[in-house]
Write an enzyme that holds these catalytic residues in place. Sequence first.
Site, short mmCIF file in Angstrom:
data_model
loop_
_atom_site.label_atom_id
_atom_site.label_comp_id
_atom_site.label_asym_id
_atom_site.label_seq_id
_atom_site.Cartn_x
_atom_site.Cartn_y
_atom_site.Cartn_z
N THR A 87 45.17 40.99 38.29
CA THR A 87 44.43 40.69 39.52
C THR A 87 43.65 39.41 39.26
OG1 THR A 87 44.18 43.05 39.96
CG2 THR A 87 42.74 41.55 41.17
N LYS A 162 45.97 42.42 47.83
CA LYS A 162 45.19 43.26 46.90
C LYS A 162 43.69 43.17 47.20
CE LYS A 162 43.86 45.04 42.80
NZ LYS A 162 44.20 46.30 42.19
N LYS A 237 34.67 43.18 40.27
CA LYS A 237 35.55 42.02 40.05
C LYS A 237 36.37 41.73 41.32
CE LYS A 237 39.81 40.63 37.79
NZ LYS A 237 40.90 40.86 36.85
P1 NAD Z 1 42.45 44.92 29.49
O1 NAD Z 1 41.24 44.11 29.20
O2 NAD Z 1 42.56 46.30 28.93
O3 NAD Z 1 43.78 44.11 29.06
C1 NAD Z 1 43.91 42.72 29.08
C2 NAD Z 1 44.58 42.31 27.77
O4 NAD Z 1 44.84 40.91 27.80
C3 NAD Z 1 43.69 42.58 26.55
O5 NAD Z 1 44.38 43.44 25.65
C4 NAD Z 1 43.46 41.17 25.97
O6 NAD Z 1 43.37 41.17 24.55
C5 NAD Z 1 44.67 40.43 26.47
N1 NAD Z 1 44.49 38.99 26.49
C6 NAD Z 1 43.41 38.26 26.87
N2 NAD Z 1 43.65 36.94 26.75
C7 NAD Z 1 44.93 36.81 26.29
C8 NAD Z 1 45.75 35.72 25.97
N3 NAD Z 1 45.32 34.46 26.10
N4 NAD Z 1 47.00 35.97 25.51
C9 NAD Z 1 47.45 37.24 25.36
N5 NAD Z 1 46.71 38.34 25.67
C10 NAD Z 1 45.47 38.12 26.11
O7 NAD Z 1 42.56 44.97 31.09
P2 NAD Z 1 43.47 45.95 31.97
O8 NAD Z 1 42.64 47.10 32.42
O9 NAD Z 1 44.76 46.18 31.28
O10 NAD Z 1 43.67 45.05 33.28
C11 NAD Z 1 44.59 43.97 33.29
C12 NAD Z 1 44.63 43.40 34.69
O11 NAD Z 1 45.02 44.42 35.61
C13 NAD Z 1 43.30 42.86 35.20
O12 NAD Z 1 43.52 41.69 35.92
C14 NAD Z 1 42.78 43.98 36.07
O13 NAD Z 1 41.90 43.51 37.08
C15 NAD Z 1 44.06 44.53 36.64
N6 NAD Z 1 43.99 45.94 37.07
C16 NAD Z 1 43.43 46.87 36.25
C17 NAD Z 1 43.39 48.20 36.68
C18 NAD Z 1 42.78 49.27 35.81
O14 NAD Z 1 42.54 50.38 36.31
N7 NAD Z 1 42.53 49.02 34.52
C19 NAD Z 1 43.90 48.55 37.93
C20 NAD Z 1 44.52 47.57 38.72
C21 NAD Z 1 44.54 46.26 38.27
#
Ligand code: NAD
Length: 291
Positions: A87, A162, A237
Amino acid sequence: MKIGFIGLGNMGAPMAANLVAAGHQVTGFDVAGVTVEGVAQAATGAEAAKGAEIVITMLPNGAILRSVAAEVLPAMTTGAVLLDCSTVDVASARDVAAEAAAAGIGFLDAPVSGGVGGAAAGTLTFMVGGSDAGFETAKPLFEIMGQKAVHCGPAGNGQAAKICNNMILGATMIATCEAFALADKLGLDRQAMYDVVSTSSGYSWSMNAYCPAPGIGPTSPADNDYRPGFAADLMLKDLRLSQQAAEAVDADTPMGARAMALYAQFVEEEDGKGRDFSAMLPRFERRGRSD
Ligand code: NAD
């Protein structure tokens, strides 16, 4: 398919695992060094992207997406597709789409709803922006990782869908919680309140499917001491992204702006951090009009 997967966090790891379980060849990279069973580990994002037909990103925000795209686009094969499921702000999605097009790479923005549970179960909903051809290429993967994919139009429209959805959700959850707190003070039983509203014109997903009152309606995070679920931080966010987009296109969104301000106060000044976004109910319960 040969797939690169960058960002193996709470969402990315189970999504990648589902692709492996369906027989795809997945190479992954995460800066935190996360490993997922069955996913070959690359040393860099570019290495994960090299030779892949589709590169999936699941990253925290637009700035990180831009930097990862700058690294992986030159490593990708012409005609391959970069599928961003994070997102992020609409502008980042559209800018990365333009950079991809200039490099001969397809781009789809495909943010999800369904949370960590949906990612693990393979029941996410994808809201997709980008070309018809890109959508067709990614469709088999949407079917593995999710239960529904809606093609919303050109690049950026997935993110637009979204944040509009979540702006409604944030405002509706607040309205539902404040109404429960008012009902309490008026001496109206919560079960009666639910029975009326869930079958009357005040019904919504927040009331009917995710009721913020413990012990009322279907099982929800309220029944688990408001552990997320969908964390208030993530709602904040998304509300911020909605207001950033609204400013950019001069859209008047007073309810979205108020919802953003309330979640900011809840997360940053009160006890909302790490709690489910429906924990707005105990917050309102404790307050009076002058608090
Ligand atoms: P998270 O923080 O658990 O995962 C993100 C991952 O990206 C981390 O493991 C981090 O180490 C990695 N990362 C950061 N910079 C990086 C880079 N330069 N190269 C490679 N990896 C890198 O977050 P999440 O909960 O998995 O969410 C991911 C996305 O999905 C976000 O944009 C969030 O808004 C969206 N989202 C999350 C949920 C939820 O319930 N968690 C629901 C819908 C959407």
